[in-house]
Design a protein around this motif. Structure first.
Motif, short mmCIF file in Angstrom:
data_model
loop_
_atom_site.label_atom_id
_atom_site.label_comp_id
_atom_site.label_asym_id
_atom_site.label_seq_id
_atom_site.Cartn_x
_atom_site.Cartn_y
_atom_site.Cartn_z
N ASP A 1 6.71 36.40 -9.08
CA ASP A 1 5.75 35.75 -8.52
C ASP A 1 5.06 37.00 -7.60
O ASP A 1 5.96 37.42 -6.82
N LYS A 2 3.79 36.99 -7.53
CA LYS A 2 3.34 37.78 -6.66
C LYS A 2 3.45 37.74 -5.33
O LYS A 2 3.55 38.73 -4.56
N ARG A 3 3.81 36.60 -4.74
CA ARG A 3 4.23 36.42 -3.29
C ARG A 3 5.64 37.07 -3.08
O ARG A 3 5.80 36.99 -1.90
N ILE A 4 6.44 37.50 -3.88
CA ILE A 4 7.66 38.01 -3.56
C ILE A 4 7.80 39.53 -4.03
O ILE A 4 8.73 40.13 -4.33
N THR A 5 6.50 40.24 -4.11
CA THR A 5 6.52 41.83 -4.40
C THR A 5 6.20 42.64 -3.18
O THR A 5 5.83 42.06 -2.31
N GLN A 6 6.22 43.81 -3.60
CA GLN A 6 5.78 44.81 -2.56
C GLN A 6 4.66 45.36 -2.73
O GLN A 6 3.85 44.88 -3.78
N GLN A 7 4.04 46.43 -2.06
CA GLN A 7 2.46 46.61 -2.25
C GLN A 7 2.20 47.31 -3.69
O GLN A 7 0.83 47.26 -4.24
N HIS A 8 3.28 47.61 -4.48
CA HIS A 8 3.09 48.25 -5.90
C HIS A 8 2.95 46.91 -6.91
O HIS A 8 3.00 47.30 -8.22
N GLY A 9 3.42 45.80 -6.37
CA GLY A 9 3.29 44.76 -7.37
C GLY A 9 4.69 44.77 -8.08
O GLY A 9 4.91 43.99 -9.06
#
Length: 145
Positions: free
Chosen positions: A42-50
């Motif tokens: 889920d994009k909401r639990i990623t860091q700046q690099h995805g």
């Protein structure tokens, strides 16, 4: 003989944690000395690099170890992590991550666990982190609501 929790009690305890549903985590295995937690991308639990954020990886590594320990504890005890070390070994860019924890050794109140976190893409399963977790069996504390 220890009066241990059954699987439905363990699952209820897992679902009672606000953080796990918030990040989309599911308890996918719970049995004596083992527990596995899975989280879909889920994009909401990623860091700046995805990529999956290291905090999410660490959270499920810690929690799966706690639940592995909880399978061996009496009902009047709760797991409390007292030491946690994690090594990030690879990027976590899969469709989901899964933490597989097992108890390495334990006494009455101290449990030593290892969690391995994998990134899953299709049929590929890549090790992305390894954690050593020390857990103390604590007396139950009445929850504040």
């Amino acid at each position: 003989m220890i009066n241990k929790r059954d699987s439905s009690e363990l699952e209820a305890s897992f679902n009672n944690q606000p953080l796990m549903p918030y990040i989309g985590a599911r308890l996918v295995l719970i049995q004596d000395s083992k527990a596995s937690i899975e989280v879909n991308f889920d994009k909401r639990i990623t860091q700046q690099h995805g990529l999956f954020h290291g905090g999410i990886i660490g959270a499920i590594a810690d929690n799966s170890a706690g639940f592995a320990a909880m399978t061996l504890m009496p009902k009047d005890r709760e797991p409390l992590t007292i030491e946690f070390k994690i090594n990030f070994l690879n990027i976590a860019n899969g469709e989901k991550i899964i933490s597989e924890a097992f108890i390495l050794n334990h006494g009455h109140s101290i449990f030593h666990a290892e969690s391995k976190v994998y990134s899953i893409s299709g049929r590929e399963k890549n090790l992305v982190a390894s954690a050593l977790v020390t857990i103390k069996a604590t007396k139950k504390v009445k929850e504040v609501k």
